[in-house]
Design a protein around this motif. Structure first.
Motif, PDB file in Angstrom:
ATOM      1  N   LEU A  48       0.836  -1.193   0.000  1.00 43.88           N
ATOM      2  CA  LEU A  48       0.000   0.000   0.000  1.00 43.88           C
ATOM      3  C   LEU A  48       0.874   1.248   0.000  1.00 43.88           C
ATOM      4  CD1 LEU A  48      -2.761  -0.940   2.618  1.00 43.88           C
ATOM      5  CD2 LEU A  48      -2.992  -0.925   0.122  1.00 43.88           C
ATOM      6  N   TRP A  49       0.478   2.234  -0.810  1.00 46.80           N
ATOM      7  CA  TRP A  49       1.120   3.538  -0.837  1.00 46.80           C
ATOM      8  C   TRP A  49       0.410   4.484   0.148  1.00 46.80           C
ATOM      9  CZ3 TRP A  49       5.577   4.034  -3.529  1.00 46.80           C
ATOM     10  CH2 TRP A  49       5.842   3.117  -4.555  1.00 46.80           C
ATOM     11  N   PRO A  50       0.917   5.685   0.374  1.00 43.56           N
ATOM     12  CA  PRO A  50       0.310   6.592   1.371  1.00 43.56           C
ATOM     13  C   PRO A  50      -1.158   6.963   1.144  1.00 43.56           C
ATOM     14  CG  PRO A  50       2.563   7.271   0.967  1.00 43.56           C
ATOM     15  CD  PRO A  50       2.263   6.185  -0.032  1.00 43.56           C
ATOM     16  N   PRO A  51      -1.654   7.204  -0.091  1.00 41.97           N
ATOM     17  CA  PRO A  51      -3.065   7.596  -0.200  1.00 41.97           C
ATOM     18  C   PRO A  51      -4.053   6.602   0.417  1.00 41.97           C
ATOM     19  CG  PRO A  51      -1.912   8.210  -2.190  1.00 41.97           C
ATOM     20  CD  PRO A  51      -0.957   7.385  -1.384  1.00 41.97           C
ATOM     21  N   PRO A  52      -3.930   5.293   0.174  1.00 37.14           N
ATOM     22  CA  PRO A  52      -4.866   4.395   0.855  1.00 37.14           C
ATOM     23  C   PRO A  52      -4.677   4.350   2.364  1.00 37.14           C
ATOM     24  CG  PRO A  52      -3.277   3.147  -0.451  1.00 37.14           C
ATOM     25  CD  PRO A  52      -3.140   4.566  -0.850  1.00 37.14           C
ATOM     26  N   GLU A  89      10.009  13.215   2.536  1.00 38.41           N
ATOM     27  CA  GLU A  89      10.203  12.765   3.912  1.00 38.41           C
ATOM     28  C   GLU A  89       8.989  13.027   4.788  1.00 38.41           C
ATOM     29  OE1 GLU A  89      13.773  14.335   5.571  1.00 38.41           O
ATOM     30  OE2 GLU A  89      15.085  13.391   4.077  1.00 38.41           O
ATOM     31  N   ASP A  90       8.288  14.140   4.574  1.00 42.94           N
ATOM     32  CA  ASP A  90       7.123  14.428   5.409  1.00 42.94           C
ATOM     33  C   ASP A  90       5.993  13.437   5.133  1.00 42.94           C
ATOM     34  OD1 ASP A  90       6.827  15.589   2.831  1.00 42.94           O
ATOM     35  OD2 ASP A  90       5.269  16.943   3.574  1.00 42.94           O
ATOM     36  N   VAL A  91       5.885  12.962   3.895  1.00 46.47           N
ATOM     37  CA  VAL A  91       4.877  11.951   3.568  1.00 46.47           C
ATOM     38  C   VAL A  91       5.240  10.619   4.213  1.00 46.47           C
ATOM     39  CG1 VAL A  91       3.809  10.631   1.692  1.00 46.47           C
ATOM     40  CG2 VAL A  91       4.213  13.083   1.425  1.00 46.47           C
ATOM     41  N   VAL A  92       6.503  10.244   4.129  1.00 43.17           N
ATOM     42  CA  VAL A  92       6.967   9.006   4.769  1.00 43.17           C
ATOM     43  C   VAL A  92       6.681   9.044   6.263  1.00 43.17           C
ATOM     44  CG1 VAL A  92       8.995   7.624   5.324  1.00 43.17           C
ATOM     45  CG2 VAL A  92       8.731   8.557   3.016  1.00 43.17           C
ATOM     46  N   ALA A  93       6.999  10.171   6.896  1.00 41.73           N
ATOM     47  CA  ALA A  93       6.778  10.309   8.340  1.00 41.73           C
ATOM     48  C   ALA A  93       5.293  10.302   8.685  1.00 41.73           C
ATOM     49  CB  ALA A  93       7.427  11.591   8.843  1.00 41.73           C
ATOM     50  N   ALA A 385       5.346  12.269  -7.320  1.00 41.83           N
ATOM     51  CA  ALA A 385       4.608  13.521  -7.493  1.00 41.83           C
ATOM     52  C   ALA A 385       3.113  13.257  -7.582  1.00 41.83           C
ATOM     53  CB  ALA A 385       5.096  14.249  -8.742  1.00 41.83           C
ATOM     54  N   GLU A 386       2.739  12.160  -8.248  1.00 38.69           N
ATOM     55  CA  GLU A 386       1.321  11.809  -8.339  1.00 38.69           C
ATOM     56  C   GLU A 386       0.770  11.401  -6.978  1.00 38.69           C
ATOM     57  OE1 GLU A 386       1.349   8.808 -11.319  1.00 38.69           O
ATOM     58  OE2 GLU A 386       1.333  10.236 -12.997  1.00 38.69           O
ATOM     59  N   GLN A 390      -2.275  13.185  -5.123  1.00 33.74           N
ATOM     60  CA  GLN A 390      -3.441  12.450  -4.641  1.00 33.74           C
ATOM     61  C   GLN A 390      -3.742  12.778  -3.182  1.00 33.74           C
ATOM     62  OE1 GLN A 390      -5.800   9.809  -5.797  1.00 33.74           O
ATOM     63  NE2 GLN A 390      -5.358  11.169  -7.506  1.00 33.74           N
ATOM     64  N   LEU A 391      -2.718  12.851  -2.362  1.00 32.70           N
ATOM     65  CA  LEU A 391      -2.910  13.182  -0.947  1.00 32.70           C
ATOM     66  C   LEU A 391      -3.543  14.568  -0.802  1.00 32.70           C
ATOM     67  CD1 LEU A 391       0.455  11.822   0.504  1.00 32.70           C
ATOM     68  CD2 LEU A 391      -1.830  10.904   0.969  1.00 32.70           C
ATOM     69  N   GLN A 392      -3.089  15.495  -1.616  1.00 35.28           N
ATOM     70  CA  GLN A 392      -3.649  16.845  -1.555  1.00 35.28           C
ATOM     71  C   GLN A 392      -5.096  16.852  -2.046  1.00 35.28           C
ATOM     72  OE1 GLN A 392      -0.771  18.935  -3.950  1.00 35.28           O
ATOM     73  NE2 GLN A 392       0.628  19.294  -2.231  1.00 35.28           N
ATOM     74  N   GLU A 393      -5.370  16.116  -3.113  1.00 35.79           N
ATOM     75  CA  GLU A 393      -6.713  16.083  -3.671  1.00 35.79           C
ATOM     76  C   GLU A 393      -7.706  15.406  -2.715  1.00 35.79           C
ATOM     77  OE1 GLU A 393      -9.983  14.335  -6.165  1.00 35.79           O
ATOM     78  OE2 GLU A 393      -8.439  13.238  -5.097  1.00 35.79           O
ATOM     79  N   MET A 394      -7.210  14.522  -1.858  1.00 31.35           N
ATOM     80  CA  MET A 394      -8.073  13.834  -0.900  1.00 31.35           C
ATOM     81  C   MET A 394      -8.593  14.763   0.190  1.00 31.35           C
ATOM     82  SD  MET A 394      -5.937  10.271  -0.546  1.00 31.35           S
ATOM     83  CE  MET A 394      -7.045   9.449   0.617  1.00 31.35           C
ATOM     84  N   GLY A 395      -7.945  15.893   0.388  1.00 26.61           N
ATOM     85  CA  GLY A 395      -8.435  16.879   1.341  1.00 26.61           C
ATOM     86  C   GLY A 395      -8.232  16.468   2.786  1.00 26.61           C
ATOM     87  N   ALA A 396      -9.056  17.052   3.642  1.00 21.12           N
ATOM     88  CA  ALA A 396      -8.867  16.904   5.094  1.00 21.12           C
ATOM     89  C   ALA A 396      -9.354  15.573   5.633  1.00 21.12           C
ATOM     90  CB  ALA A 396      -9.585  18.039   5.817  1.00 21.12           C
TER      91      ALA A 396
END
Length: 403
Positions: A48-52, A89-93, A385-386, A390-396
């Protein structure tokens, strides 16, 4: 919102469970129908990647120690790095790793543990759907009917709901197969917290760290061209081992250490992407909408994202208001169809490039991959980058209407 009619979801895989959990979170009443006696995974290994992960957290699933955090590299057969997937790094964390390795049954266990009582109904086989404008009549085998506000077809690659909406379509054979498995053995040379994805002229050989119920181990897979008309290898492990020995490092040792019940084979196929998923009050999610080659490493992750975005689009929507419901489902299409179509097609093309290129062109292909930044730009930089987009598009997150 109309509390009298539920939203019926057909199929209790990752897409269906995600849709049920997300819709419940935003205040709707979901009913999740599963044709089998239990919701059960069709495979074992998973990434699994960060968005899910973000989506799972928003719908109330426990993601603590769900999988092993991993850094990903694409390598040549000599071990040289062709692409380094550079997740910020901030996404990984923030999401427990740029990429996590786990076993599929554990994801099911976590999602089912978060499921509200009474939502999942097993041994429920749907035989027909009728969208009559103000609702959808769902008929089950035996004649029982449910009057639904909307229906989500999350019923897999051979989706009845997809056929109902858009007609029959042929499976697209990739003419590839994959053999994969997992082990908790301590194999010398295996790199912890890494995804080592390697190619020679014909075969992909990959392994990554996993976590499962507090145990650390490794999953692995080998992928090659395979005529779907051919019978599968008589001895899967022996065949996988013969392919793994083509690569340096611990891959062959991981295959050899795998217990007989911990490996499986599956042929790779999908269906050509649809331009639209939704019609009236009925829509699609998961493999019913975008069955995907493992080359994307994103099939289950995209399915989870479908459920999350669907709930966002339906947040605050009065389900008795047909134009409002159909408009919400169109917004869902607009957000999900372009993204998932791109992933499906990229996975299809990568399979072609790595396994179906003419023999005479393979040395040139490999020279380009080894000596130019092409793969780094495509998967090392574009893909991260995608993910960030995706994380940004997912919103809060998911917010219950009225809060």
């Amino acid at each position: 919102m109309d509390a009298l009619k539920p939203i019926v979801i057909i199929g209790a895989g990752p897409a269906g469970m995600a849709a049920a959990l997300s819709l419940h979170t935003v205040g709707h009443q979901p009913i999740l129908l599963e044709r089998y006696r239990e919701a059960r995974p069709a495979g074992n290994i998973l990434n699994l990647w960060p968005p899910p992960i973000k989506a799972l957290q928003a719908m109330g699933v426990d993601t603590q120690d769900l999988g092993a955090p991993c850094h990903t590299t694409f390598r040549g057969v000599r071990g040289n790095i062709r692409a380094d997937v550079q997740i910020p790094e901030d996404v990984v964390a923030g999401y427990g790793g740029g990429f996590i390795g786990l076993l599929r049954p554990e994801l099911y266990r976590r999602m089912l543990a978060a499921m509200p009582q009474g939502v999942l109904r097993t041994s429920q086989d749907v035989t027909s759907l009728e969208d009559y404008g103000d609702g959808v009549l769902v008929t089950l085998s035996g004649g029982t009917q449910i009057d639904a506000a909307a229906v989500v077809g999350a019923d897999g690659i051979d989706s009845m709901v997809r056929s109902h909406l858009w007609g029959a379509s042929e499976r697209r054979e990739h003419r590839l197969h994959i053999i994969g498995g997992y082990t908790f053995a301590d194999v010398p040379g295996a790199e912890r917290n890494e995804v080592v994805l390697s190619h020679d002229r014909e075969v992909q050989g990959t392994y990554s760290s996993i976590r499962d119920n507090g145990r650390s181990g490794f999953q692995w897979w080998v992928l090659e061209a395979w005529d779907p008309a051919r019978p599968e290898p008589a001895d899967l492990q022996a065949h996988a081992l013969s392919l793994a020995k083509r690569f340096p490092g611990p891959l062959a040792g991981l295959v050899a250490a795998t217990e007989a019940g911990h490996l499986q084979r599956w042929p790779i196929r999908d269906r050509k992407p649809l331009k639209s998923w939704s019609r009236g009050r009925i829509t699609l999610a998961g493999d019913a909408a975008h069955a995907t080659s493992p080359y994307a490493a994103y099939g289950a992750g995209m399915s989870i994202g479908d459920g999350y975005v669907l709930a966002q689009c339906l947040t605050g929507v009065e389900l008795a208001d047909t134009p409002a419901v159909t408009s919400a489902l169109q917004r869902y299409d607009e957000r999900r169809v372009p993204h998932t179509t791109a992933q499906v097609q990229q996975a299809y093309v990568l399979g072609k490039v790595f396994h179906h290129a003419p023999s005479a062109l393979r040395p040139l292909r490999d020279w380009i991959l080894d000596h130019t930044p092409m793969l780094q730009k495509q998967v090392g930089e574009k893909s991260p980058a995608e993910i960030v987009a995706q994380l940004q598009e997912m919103g809060a997150g998911l917010v219950r209407a009225g809060r």
